[in-house]
Design an enzyme around this catalytic site. Sequence first.
Site, PDB file in Angstrom:
ATOM      1  N   ALA A   1       0.804  -1.223   0.000  1.00  0.00           N
ATOM      2  CA  ALA A   1       0.000   0.000   0.000  1.00  0.00           C
ATOM      3  C   ALA A   1       0.842   1.280   0.000  1.00  0.00           C
ATOM      4  O   ALA A   1       0.551   2.221  -0.748  1.00  0.00           O
ATOM      5  CB  ALA A   1      -0.933  -0.020   1.211  1.00  0.00           C
TER       6      ALA A   1
ATOM      7  N   CYS B   1       3.198 -11.950   3.642  1.00  0.00           N
ATOM      8  CA  CYS B   1       3.322 -11.074   2.481  1.00  0.00           C
ATOM      9  C   CYS B   1       4.535 -10.154   2.632  1.00  0.00           C
ATOM     10  O   CYS B   1       5.476 -10.477   3.363  1.00  0.00           O
ATOM     11  CB  CYS B   1       2.035 -10.285   2.266  1.00  0.00           C
TER      12      CYS B   1
ATOM     13  N   ASP C   1      -3.907  -3.061   3.871  1.00  0.00           N
ATOM     14  CA  ASP C   1      -4.159  -2.241   2.685  1.00  0.00           C
ATOM     15  C   ASP C   1      -5.291  -1.267   2.945  1.00  0.00           C
ATOM     16  O   ASP C   1      -5.275  -0.142   2.458  1.00  0.00           O
ATOM     17  CB  ASP C   1      -4.481  -3.149   1.503  1.00  0.00           C
TER      18      ASP C   1
HETATM   19  C1  RUB Z   1       0.783  -6.193  -0.113  1.00  0.00           C
HETATM   20  C2  RUB Z   1       0.160  -6.338   1.239  1.00  0.00           C
HETATM   21  C3  RUB Z   1       0.800  -5.589   2.374  1.00  0.00           C
HETATM   22  C4  RUB Z   1       0.073  -4.257   2.580  1.00  0.00           C
HETATM   23  C5  RUB Z   1       0.820  -3.355   3.535  1.00  0.00           C
HETATM   24  O1  RUB Z   1      -0.005  -6.754  -1.148  1.00  0.00           O
HETATM   25  O2  RUB Z   1      -0.860  -6.965   1.424  1.00  0.00           O
HETATM   26  O3  RUB Z   1       0.703  -6.322   3.557  1.00  0.00           O
HETATM   27  O4  RUB Z   1      -0.050  -3.586   1.342  1.00  0.00           O
HETATM   28  O5  RUB Z   1       2.038  -2.958   2.970  1.00  0.00           O
HETATM   29  P1  RUB Z   1       0.490  -6.611  -2.673  1.00  0.00           P
HETATM   30  P2  RUB Z   1       2.786  -1.617   3.427  1.00  0.00           P
HETATM   31  O6  RUB Z   1       1.839  -7.259  -2.759  1.00  0.00           O
HETATM   32  O7  RUB Z   1      -0.542  -7.317  -3.484  1.00  0.00           O
HETATM   33  O8  RUB Z   1       0.556  -5.139  -2.996  1.00  0.00           O
HETATM   34  O9  RUB Z   1       3.010  -1.758   4.897  1.00  0.00           O
HETATM   35  O10 RUB Z   1       4.068  -1.614   2.626  1.00  0.00           O
HETATM   36  O11 RUB Z   1       1.896  -0.481   3.111  1.00  0.00           O
END
Ligand code: RUB
Length: 314
Positions: free
Chosen positions: A30, A137, A208
């Site tokens: 995100a 993830c 997200d």
């Molecule tokens: C990424 C995902 C992450 C969140 C938070 O999914 O689910 O856990 O986006 O990330 P994808 P952040 O790989 O499909 O984008 O902490 O970097 O905002």
Amino acid sequence: MAKTKKINVRLAPEVKKICSDIKNLNIQGARNVAIMGLSALVIQGLSYRGRDKNKLVTLIINTSDYLKSLRPTEPMLFNFLDTVIKRVKKGGSVIEVKEILYTTNQQIESMMRTNKVKIAKYATKLIRNNDVILTHCHSSTVVESLIHAKAKGKKFKVFATETRPRWQGHKTVKELAGAGIDVTLIPDGAVGTVIKDYHVKKIMIGADAIDGRGNFANKIGSFTIALIAKKYNVPLYVLAELYKYDKRPKIVIEHRDPSEVIDPKLFKDVKILNLAFEIVPRELVKAYITEKGAIRPARFPIIAKKELRNLLVE
Ligand code: RUB
């Protein structure tokens, strides 16, 4: 599969590249999507060569709509784009609009850098020596926080899932191992046994989107992890900025191309469901770790709404 909006403006080559990188997950997570999506908007706006301020504002709005359609489960980007648009509409000339576009982006980026450090500090306080932490993830917020905790002298181990079908877990383990953190990669299906039998003390994952009840959306597999964690009394911490609040009545879940799961030609009569994210009910969350500290799930939307209203208000 989620439809990308058709765009009737000619995108600058650099903007096209960012858009395709967001769509195909070369840019993922995100925060990264929000940062790069915003920078694409700025590049597009600044590349306008005409003299008509209204045409420039329309170009910015159309580009923003297109950017929003790339990853429909990313309200952080949406919230920032909406703020930029509200501001550029106030510009009196092409030059003014461009200036507002540029400075707003600078302000948001700097705020995001500060917030990430704040979250890392709050998350570090939660980590005890010899903790075993499970993550899923690739969340830049979680990775940064764990690296910060390690730098502060905390000793802990991490289990990280592979994260089928796009293997974002590989990125997570590379970054954690690169920072000298003891990290073990596990197949997604191993989470139950690992949480139950491998002394996992905390789950730390990103988000997200967080909805009006305080439920959150994160990578597919997060719900299973949350349920197992609840069963074994392992607290689930969600590390996320307040700007991930989703103003829409319902979080939209992105469906991705089946070919990410398997070549559909090899399984002719089989349907394939490739959900990028899923919703985890707030009851399974111990706390959101935000730039304002730990927040109970039911309080998240209340505080986030206020924060969004005040975002860059002069
Ligand atoms: C990424 C995902 C992450 C969140 C938070 O999914 O689910 O856990 O986006 O990330 P994808 P952040 O790989 O499909 O984008 O902490 O970097 O905002």
